[in-house]
Structure formats: C-alpha cells, structure tokens
Design an enzyme around this catalytic site. Structure first.
Site, mmCIF file in Angstrom:
data_model
loop_
_atom_site.group_PDB
_atom_site.id
_atom_site.type_symbol
_atom_site.label_atom_id
_atom_site.label_comp_id
_atom_site.label_asym_id
_atom_site.label_seq_id
_atom_site.Cartn_x
_atom_site.Cartn_y
_atom_site.Cartn_z
ATOM 1 N N LEU A 53 0.860 -1.176 0.000
ATOM 2 C CA LEU A 53 0.000 0.000 0.000
ATOM 3 C C LEU A 53 0.901 1.232 0.000
ATOM 4 O O LEU A 53 2.098 1.143 0.253
ATOM 5 C CB LEU A 53 -0.913 0.007 1.230
ATOM 6 C CG LEU A 53 -1.907 -1.156 1.313
ATOM 7 C CD1 LEU A 53 -2.626 -1.136 2.659
ATOM 8 C CD2 LEU A 53 -2.909 -1.098 0.169
ATOM 9 N N SER A 54 0.309 2.397 -0.265
ATOM 10 C CA SER A 54 1.158 3.591 -0.332
ATOM 11 C C SER A 54 1.877 3.839 0.984
ATOM 12 O O SER A 54 3.007 4.330 0.998
ATOM 13 C CB SER A 54 0.332 4.814 -0.735
ATOM 14 O OG SER A 54 -0.687 5.072 0.209
ATOM 15 N N GLU A 55 1.250 3.496 2.118
ATOM 16 C CA GLU A 55 1.912 3.644 3.416
ATOM 17 C C GLU A 55 1.506 2.516 4.354
ATOM 18 O O GLU A 55 0.361 2.063 4.343
ATOM 19 C CB GLU A 55 1.537 4.972 4.099
ATOM 20 C CG GLU A 55 1.770 6.215 3.282
ATOM 21 C CD GLU A 55 3.217 6.619 3.155
ATOM 22 O OE1 GLU A 55 4.068 6.047 3.889
ATOM 23 O OE2 GLU A 55 3.507 7.500 2.340
ATOM 24 N N THR A 56 2.466 2.071 5.155
ATOM 25 C CA THR A 56 2.202 1.201 6.298
ATOM 26 C C THR A 56 2.729 1.910 7.537
ATOM 27 O O THR A 56 3.879 2.356 7.564
ATOM 28 C CB THR A 56 2.872 -0.169 6.143
ATOM 29 O OG1 THR A 56 2.338 -0.836 4.991
ATOM 30 C CG2 THR A 56 2.637 -1.035 7.363
#
Length: 254
Positions: free
Chosen positions: A42-45
């Site tokens: 995902l774009s951020e974790t």
C-alpha cells in the site's frame, strides 16, 4: 501483532486512501518494517510502538504521512485503546490527534509554506498540462492548473515525473463543489499516484487559504478512489480532519 487495513479520508469502504497499521508489541528493525510495508504493498504502512509512530512506503521510510496517521488514530479509537487526545512521537515532531463528537478525527500537523519557484525543465511535458503557477514546499512541488477539469483529466508521464527533484508533485486547482481539488504523484518514493494525501494538504492549506482569504477549507483529492480533507490553517500549523473505515483486521504471525 495486530495488523489492520483502513481506508482513510472517507466514510465508505474501498474509497479514500488505504493504509496498513501494525501495532507492534516489541521493537523491530527498520529492515523488518520495510519488508512488511513491501508485503502490504500500500502507499503507506504505519508502525506504532507505544507513542512512537513511523511510516513506510513499499520502497522507503517517509518523515510525514497524513492518511496513515489518521488510520492509526482510527484503529486506536475503534478498538478502545484510546478515547481522547492522542500524541504521536514522529520524525516530524509531536503530532496530536483528537476524535470529534461527529466521529471525524482531527490531526495537528506542521504547515508547509509554498514559495514560488521556476518551472523545472520538462515538467510541463511530463504533466501534459501548462501550469498557471509553480511553487515548492519543504517536501513537494506544487503545480496549479487552470481548472478542476484539467486536474481530473491529467494523465502524466509517471517515469518522467520521477526526474523532478522533490518527494512528489501536487497538482491543484480551484474546485467547483469544494474549495480546491488536487492529485498527488510521488514516483520518487514508490507511489505513482496517491489516492488521498494528508501531508500534501499541509502545503495546500496555507496556499489556498492565502488565495481564498479563509483559514478553513474543504479539499477534494480527485484520484480514482477520491476523498475529502477538511483543513484549517493556523499559523505554523494545519489542522486536518477526516473520517476512516476499517476494512481488514488480523494477526501478523512473525
């Protein structure tokens, strides 16, 4: 360890910006967190240990992320781990969140003032659009276009945008149903287009507040998934507000 996927800056599942949230039960290595972020893709974790919050894209660690902070706060509130004001210790200083009576979560972030800059070589060709104005914040390049439709219909050359010397490129215009619209492209950090970008609104908020003469505005990020970010510019801070929805929760067996 508990692991969640949360759609941020939306009240509808499969809209907004998905972030993974990992509640750590002990310290782990940077390499391990980067591997989990790549696995989640995902774009951020976000990784939370105590009050320490860090964010990783599939490729690198970043110093500020709005939607994954909102997602983390949503997890704490929805699981009963928190009820009132929460402070996170981050690479961008202490970030404070609160849950309002209408279930919207507010976040106190640093404002990123935008200063006018020249148009980088090949930017117009990479975007496929002619900028009205170009500026630069601490993190990103901000490009204003002539209309909301120009922002919505943009089909940039993503590999060419990677040549821009910035974390990412914010493209924005006056909105028709909201105060402003935006899209965010960050191939340099492994995110071709981010669905809804809280940290970009740290620059969009002071930029549009100055243009429109009001501190409190509503921005729509008009990516394919879309989302709404409520912003208030307050000196050197920006208050971001939005909703979030838990889509998945489980256990990380590592």
């Amino acid at each position: 360890m508990r692991l969640f996927t949360v759609d941020a800056f939306t009240d509808t599942a499969f809209k907004g910006n998905p972030a993974a949230v990992c509640l750590l039960d002990s310290p782990v290595t940077d390499r391990w967190m980067q591997s989990v972020a790549a696995e989640m893709n995902l774009s951020e974790t976000a990784f939370l240990l105590g009050d320490s919050l860090r964010w990783f894209t599939p490729a690198v660690e970043v110093t500020l992320c709005g939607h994954a902070t909102l997602a983390t706060a949503h997890v704490l509130y929805s699981t009963g781990a928190a009820s009132g004001r929460v402070e996170f210790t981050t690479a961008s200083g202490t970030l404070t969140v609160n849950r309002r009576s209408d279930a919207m979560i507010t976040m106190d972030f640093p404002a990123k003032e935008v200063t006018p800059s020249g148009v980088p070589a090949a930017l117009e060709k990479a975007l496929g659009a002619t900028p009205v104005q170009v500026g630069k914040s601490h993190l990103d390049l901000l490009v204003e276009l002539d209309s909301e439709e120009s922002v919505r219909s943009l089909t940039p050359d993503i590999p060419a945008l990677a040549a821009v010397d910035a974390r990412g490129v914010i493209v924005t215009a006056r909105g028709t149903e909201t105060d402003f619209v935006s899209r965010f492209f960050a191939p340099n950090v492994g995110v071709p287009e981010d669905p809804v970008t809280g940290s970009a609104h740290c620059a969009l908020s002071p930029y549009w507040s100055s243009r429109l003469g009001r501190p409190s505005l509503v921005g729509a990020q008009v990516s394919a998934r879309g989302g709404l970010v409520h912003v208030t510019h307050d000196g050197d801070r920006v208050h971001l507000a939005g909703r979030a929805v838990t889509v998945f929760s489980g256990t990380l067996h590592l």
